[in-house]
Design a protein around this motif. Structure first.
Motif, PDB file in Angstrom:
ATOM      1  N   LYS A   1      32.591 -11.320 -22.191  1.00 14.79           N
ATOM      2  CA  LYS A   1      31.844 -10.639 -23.250  1.00 14.79           C
ATOM      3  C   LYS A   1      32.127 -11.233 -24.631  1.00 14.79           C
ATOM      4  O   LYS A   1      31.200 -11.430 -25.427  1.00 14.79           O
ATOM      5  CB  LYS A   1      32.173  -9.139 -23.228  1.00 14.79           C
ATOM      6  N   PRO A   2      33.394 -11.544 -24.982  1.00 19.79           N
ATOM      7  CA  PRO A   2      33.630 -12.181 -26.292  1.00 19.79           C
ATOM      8  C   PRO A   2      32.915 -13.515 -26.435  1.00 19.79           C
ATOM      9  O   PRO A   2      32.471 -13.872 -27.531  1.00 19.79           O
ATOM     10  CB  PRO A   2      35.158 -12.357 -26.319  1.00 19.79           C
ATOM     11  N   LEU A   3      32.778 -14.268 -25.328  1.00 26.08           N
ATOM     12  CA  LEU A   3      32.079 -15.549 -25.396  1.00 26.08           C
ATOM     13  C   LEU A   3      30.592 -15.343 -25.641  1.00 26.08           C
ATOM     14  O   LEU A   3      29.955 -16.143 -26.354  1.00 26.08           O
ATOM     15  CB  LEU A   3      32.296 -16.338 -24.103  1.00 26.08           C
ATOM     16  N   ASP A   4      30.026 -14.295 -25.044  1.00 27.27           N
ATOM     17  CA  ASP A   4      28.615 -13.983 -25.322  1.00 27.27           C
ATOM     18  C   ASP A   4      28.410 -13.660 -26.796  1.00 27.27           C
ATOM     19  O   ASP A   4      27.403 -14.045 -27.398  1.00 27.27           O
ATOM     20  CB  ASP A   4      28.161 -12.800 -24.450  1.00 27.27           C
ATOM     21  N   THR A   5      29.381 -12.961 -27.371  1.00 24.75           N
ATOM     22  CA  THR A   5      29.274 -12.590 -28.786  1.00 24.75           C
ATOM     23  C   THR A   5      29.279 -13.824 -29.679  1.00 24.75           C
ATOM     24  O   THR A   5      28.425 -13.968 -30.566  1.00 24.75           O
ATOM     25  CB  THR A   5      30.440 -11.661 -29.177  1.00 24.75           C
ATOM     26  N   ILE A   6      30.221 -14.728 -29.464  1.00 29.96           N
ATOM     27  CA  ILE A   6      30.273 -15.914 -30.327  1.00 29.96           C
ATOM     28  C   ILE A   6      29.111 -16.860 -30.025  1.00 29.96           C
ATOM     29  O   ILE A   6      28.713 -17.643 -30.895  1.00 29.96           O
ATOM     30  CB  ILE A   6      31.627 -16.644 -30.213  1.00 29.96           C
TER      31      ILE A   6
ATOM     32  N   ALA B   1      26.799 -18.313 -32.886  1.00 28.22           N
ATOM     33  CA  ALA B   1      26.503 -19.743 -33.037  1.00 28.22           C
ATOM     34  C   ALA B   1      24.999 -19.984 -33.076  1.00 28.22           C
ATOM     35  O   ALA B   1      24.521 -20.861 -33.805  1.00 28.22           O
ATOM     36  CB  ALA B   1      27.144 -20.528 -31.902  1.00 28.22           C
ATOM     37  N   HIS B   2      24.248 -19.192 -32.295  1.00 31.32           N
ATOM     38  CA  HIS B   2      22.791 -19.357 -32.270  1.00 31.32           C
ATOM     39  C   HIS B   2      22.172 -19.024 -33.627  1.00 31.32           C
ATOM     40  O   HIS B   2      21.140 -19.598 -34.006  1.00 31.32           O
ATOM     41  CB  HIS B   2      22.197 -18.458 -31.185  1.00 31.32           C
ATOM     42  N   ASP B   3      22.800 -18.106 -34.362  1.00 38.14           N
ATOM     43  CA  ASP B   3      22.251 -17.680 -35.646  1.00 38.14           C
ATOM     44  C   ASP B   3      22.584 -18.639 -36.784  1.00 38.14           C
ATOM     45  O   ASP B   3      22.057 -18.500 -37.893  1.00 38.14           O
ATOM     46  CB  ASP B   3      22.771 -16.278 -36.009  1.00 38.14           C
ATOM     47  N   ILE B   4      23.473 -19.594 -36.538  1.00 39.71           N
ATOM     48  CA  ILE B   4      23.840 -20.543 -37.585  1.00 39.71           C
ATOM     49  C   ILE B   4      22.791 -21.643 -37.658  1.00 39.71           C
ATOM     50  O   ILE B   4      22.480 -22.292 -36.659  1.00 39.71           O
ATOM     51  CB  ILE B   4      25.235 -21.143 -37.328  1.00 39.71           C
ATOM     52  N   GLY B   5      22.227 -21.843 -38.840  1.00 44.99           N
ATOM     53  CA  GLY B   5      21.195 -22.854 -39.029  1.00 44.99           C
ATOM     54  C   GLY B   5      21.228 -23.397 -40.440  1.00 44.99           C
ATOM     55  O   GLY B   5      22.157 -23.115 -41.217  1.00 44.99           O
ATOM     56  N   PRO B   6      20.222 -24.167 -40.812  1.00 46.69           N
ATOM     57  CA  PRO B   6      20.200 -24.758 -42.151  1.00 46.69           C
ATOM     58  C   PRO B   6      20.284 -23.728 -43.271  1.00 46.69           C
ATOM     59  O   PRO B   6      20.776 -24.030 -44.356  1.00 46.69           O
ATOM     60  CB  PRO B   6      18.859 -25.497 -42.174  1.00 46.69           C
ATOM     61  N   ASN B   7      19.797 -22.513 -43.010  1.00 43.52           N
ATOM     62  CA  ASN B   7      19.786 -21.492 -44.050  1.00 43.52           C
ATOM     63  C   ASN B   7      20.982 -20.553 -43.981  1.00 43.52           C
ATOM     64  O   ASN B   7      21.114 -19.638 -44.789  1.00 43.52           O
ATOM     65  CB  ASN B   7      18.495 -20.673 -43.959  1.00 43.52           C
TER      66      ASN B   7
ATOM     67  N   THR C   1      24.361 -21.828 -43.399  1.00 45.62           N
ATOM     68  CA  THR C   1      25.444 -22.787 -43.185  1.00 45.62           C
ATOM     69  C   THR C   1      26.820 -22.207 -43.502  1.00 45.62           C
ATOM     70  O   THR C   1      27.831 -22.772 -43.078  1.00 45.62           O
ATOM     71  CB  THR C   1      25.222 -24.040 -44.048  1.00 45.62           C
ATOM     72  N   ARG C   2      26.868 -21.097 -44.235  1.00 47.34           N
ATOM     73  CA  ARG C   2      28.159 -20.502 -44.575  1.00 47.34           C
ATOM     74  C   ARG C   2      28.668 -19.558 -43.488  1.00 47.34           C
ATOM     75  O   ARG C   2      29.806 -19.103 -43.545  1.00 47.34           O
ATOM     76  CB  ARG C   2      28.058 -19.751 -45.902  1.00 47.34           C
ATOM     77  N   GLN C   3      27.841 -19.242 -42.535  1.00 46.18           N
ATOM     78  CA  GLN C   3      28.253 -18.326 -41.467  1.00 46.18           C
ATOM     79  C   GLN C   3      29.187 -19.041 -40.504  1.00 46.18           C
ATOM     80  O   GLN C   3      28.993 -20.212 -40.172  1.00 46.18           O
ATOM     81  CB  GLN C   3      27.026 -17.804 -40.725  1.00 46.18           C
ATOM     82  N   ARG C   4      30.206 -18.334 -40.040  1.00 46.91           N
ATOM     83  CA  ARG C   4      31.175 -18.905 -39.117  1.00 46.91           C
ATOM     84  C   ARG C   4      31.378 -17.990 -37.907  1.00 46.91           C
ATOM     85  O   ARG C   4      31.019 -16.810 -37.931  1.00 46.91           O
ATOM     86  CB  ARG C   4      32.531 -19.124 -39.816  1.00 46.91           C
ATOM     87  N   LEU C   5      31.933 -18.559 -36.866  1.00 47.51           N
ATOM     88  CA  LEU C   5      32.204 -17.795 -35.647  1.00 47.51           C
ATOM     89  C   LEU C   5      33.433 -16.929 -35.844  1.00 47.51           C
ATOM     90  O   LEU C   5      34.453 -17.378 -36.373  1.00 47.51           O
ATOM     91  CB  LEU C   5      32.429 -18.745 -34.468  1.00 47.51           C
ATOM     92  N   SER C   6      33.332 -15.682 -35.403  1.00 42.94           N
ATOM     93  CA  SER C   6      34.452 -14.746 -35.540  1.00 42.94           C
ATOM     94  C   SER C   6      35.441 -14.925 -34.394  1.00 42.94           C
ATOM     95  O   SER C   6      35.048 -15.124 -33.240  1.00 42.94           O
ATOM     96  CB  SER C   6      33.925 -13.310 -35.563  1.00 42.94           C
ATOM     97  N   VAL C   7      36.736 -14.881 -34.731  1.00 45.63           N
ATOM     98  CA  VAL C   7      37.785 -14.992 -33.705  1.00 45.63           C
ATOM     99  C   VAL C   7      38.311 -13.613 -33.317  1.00 45.63           C
ATOM    100  O   VAL C   7      39.253 -13.516 -32.520  1.00 45.63           O
ATOM    101  CB  VAL C   7      38.946 -15.884 -34.200  1.00 45.63           C
TER     102      VAL C   7
ATOM    103  N   GLY D   1      11.367 -19.486 -40.114  1.00 40.13           N
ATOM    104  CA  GLY D   1      11.342 -19.186 -38.686  1.00 40.13           C
ATOM    105  C   GLY D   1      10.017 -19.531 -38.044  1.00 40.13           C
ATOM    106  O   GLY D   1       9.658 -18.982 -37.004  1.00 40.13           O
ATOM    107  N   ALA D   2       9.287 -20.454 -38.657  1.00 37.24           N
ATOM    108  CA  ALA D   2       7.979 -20.867 -38.141  1.00 37.24           C
ATOM    109  C   ALA D   2       8.110 -22.214 -37.424  1.00 37.24           C
ATOM    110  O   ALA D   2       9.159 -22.862 -37.469  1.00 37.24           O
ATOM    111  CB  ALA D   2       6.957 -20.967 -39.277  1.00 37.24           C
ATOM    112  N   VAL D   3       7.015 -22.628 -36.782  1.00 35.98           N
ATOM    113  CA  VAL D   3       7.000 -23.909 -36.074  1.00 35.98           C
ATOM    114  C   VAL D   3       5.762 -24.687 -36.509  1.00 35.98           C
ATOM    115  O   VAL D   3       4.720 -24.110 -36.848  1.00 35.98           O
ATOM    116  CB  VAL D   3       6.993 -23.721 -34.541  1.00 35.98           C
ATOM    117  N   VAL D   4       5.896 -26.010 -36.507  1.00 37.56           N
ATOM    118  CA  VAL D   4       4.766 -26.876 -36.829  1.00 37.56           C
ATOM    119  C   VAL D   4       4.546 -27.839 -35.671  1.00 37.56           C
ATOM    120  O   VAL D   4       5.498 -28.237 -35.000  1.00 37.56           O
ATOM    121  CB  VAL D   4       5.017 -27.670 -38.132  1.00 37.56           C
ATOM    122  N   ASP D   5       3.308 -28.179 -35.420  1.00 42.76           N
ATOM    123  CA  ASP D   5       3.009 -29.141 -34.362  1.00 42.76           C
ATOM    124  C   ASP D   5       1.676 -29.825 -34.652  1.00 42.76           C
ATOM    125  O   ASP D   5       0.921 -29.407 -35.537  1.00 42.76           O
ATOM    126  CB  ASP D   5       2.980 -28.463 -32.990  1.00 42.76           C
TER     127      ASP D   5
END
Length: 452
Positions: free
Chosen positions: A193-198, A202-208, A210-216, A431-435
């Protein structure tokens, strides 16, 4: 995903390995316990058999009457005179002489001396039969009663009795198996369960973000060093990303002043043709550095700056601003689709993104054609449709990368290769996509779609 994978995890996953290891360990424990229980079962059978022989001996002793003929026993019965039956009885007097039955035991005299009245002794006959001998005092006389049974018959009954015991306990065995599997699955889920949380973090960390970090927090001690190393990698990436973004922005701003001076100098050139060519070059440079600034703004954009915007209003505004230049080049602009498509976004950067798509379409469209801006509502977004030469499949995937420029039908390379990179950055920030896709009848369709 199958039900099996949903419960036990995917192939080679940590969850499946944990469950397998837990089930294996518990199965080994159950196997050892089963071996011990079976051993105890057979030992219990041996004890029961001995107790049954002793009970038979006491029953015979209770029937002995020294005053009666043949001691009051039916000596013609199979148990005294035949080899059939489960048990066979032999009675000896105090001297060791046989009074009834047919079993002989050569070591009886030695046993008689050591056996006290009312006590029993377990013996093994030379024939392989096993038995119990009882010293029974009856009316002042000692009788020795030997009761034997066939070892082969005893062994043949062990397996059926064991199977019978298993049949009676089968529901508990099945319950135990199910309990082991459920316990393994729950233990694996709880451990992971802790691995699912991190993973979600990690999935939420993106270019916008960048200051977010994984909690221990609440992580297993074995995982903390790995997460700390990943956070360190994020720190280094953020520093590099920030330095690159600031460099592009600073360069674009610093170059503007020299460009202004250069433009002023070009305006004083008397040769009209040379002045026109240099002015166009300066305009392209100015546009490129303006795009670098736009790209830096798009990459640093955050959701806190978003507000409700109408995509149709943006499309109309861009079409209005570019209508005169489109007409001068013999092309047309049209806005179609939904008139009330609302999203949360940054008005300025969305306008820049759509403007880049429209400018790109106009640049690559032949004279006498129309560029259409279609406003979408489900999901919201835009489609910019042109009748240009189209985009080859081999360059579609990389066309939105920085400094990647398409070629027109005459082999000339137009633009700085930054415009579509800005479109992609603005899309990612929202959160948009271009193609890119091919348009029926020729041309291309550039799509900018928000998530529904």
């Amino acid at each position: 995903m199958t039900i099996f994978s949903a419960v036990f995890g995917k192939r080679l996953s940590l969850r499946r390995n944990l469950i397998f290891n837990i089930v294996t360990a518990l199965s080994i424990c159950i196997g050892i316990a089963a071996i011990v229980m079976i051993s105890e079962f057979f030992e219990h059978l041996e004890t029961n058999l001995e107790n049954a022989l002793i009970a038979e001996a006491y029953e015979v002793a209770g029937q002995i009457d020294p005053e009666e003929k043949d001691l009051g026993l039916n000596l013609d019965g199979l148990r005294f005179s035949g080899a059939e039956g489960i048990y066979r009885y032999t009675i000896f007097e105090d001297s060791g002489a046989m009074l009834a039955g047919g079993e002989r035991y050569d070591h009886l005299p030695l046993l008689l001396k050591s056996l006290r009245p009312g006590r029993t002794a377990k013996i093994t006959m030379p024939s392989g039969r096993i038995g119990v001998i009882l010293r029974a005092p009856v009316e002042g006389q000692d009788f020795y009663i030997l009761v034997t049974t066939s070892k082969a018959e005893t062994e043949s009954k062990k397996l059926p009795e064991l199977l019978h015991e298993i049949e009676e306990q089968i529901q508990w065995i099945l319950l135990g198996i199910v309990t082991v599997i459920v316990a393994a699955v729950l233990a694996a889920r709880r451990s992971l369960k802790p691995l699912d949380t991190i993973s979600r973090q990690a999935h939420d960390i993106g270019p916008n973000t960048t200051r977010q970090r994984l909690s221990v927090e609440r992580l297993p001690a074995e995982i903390v060093p790995l997460v700390a190393a990943v956070n360190g990698a994020f720190d280094r990436l953020e520093q590099g990303y920030k330095a690159q973004r600031e460099f592009s922005s600073n360069v674009a701003h610093e170059v503007r002043t020299p460009l202004a001076v250069l433009r002023s100098s070009i305006d004083r050139i008397e040769d009209a043709e040379l002045r026109k060519g240099l002015t166009e070059d300066i305009q392209r440079l100015d546009q490129m550095f303006e795009q670098l600034i736009d790209l830096s703004r798009a990459e640093s954009l955050g959701p806190t700056l978003f507000e409700p915007v109408n995509l149709h209003d943006i499309a109309v505004r861009e079409a209005t601003e570019r209508a005169s230049s489109a007409i001068r080049s013999g092309k047309m602009l049209a806005v179609t689709g939904d008139t009330d498509a609302m999203v949360m976004g940054h008005l300025g950067l969305l306008s820049i993104a759509l403007g880049n798509l429209v400018r790109n379409a106009l640049n690559y469209s032949p004279e006498g054609t129309e560029v259409e801006i279609e406003v979408l509502s489900g999901p919201p977004g835009w489609r910019v449709l042109d009748r240009g030469i189209g985009v080859p499949e081999k360059i579609k995937e990389g066309l939105f990368e920085r400094f990647n420029r398409g070629e027109d039908s005459y082999g000339k390379i137009q633009g700085s290769g930054i415009g579509l990179a800005i479109v992609k950055s603005v899309a990612e920030a929202h959160g948009a996509v271009v193609d890119i896709s091919d348009r029926d009848g020729g041309g291309s369709v550039f799509s900018f779609r928000f998530n529904a």
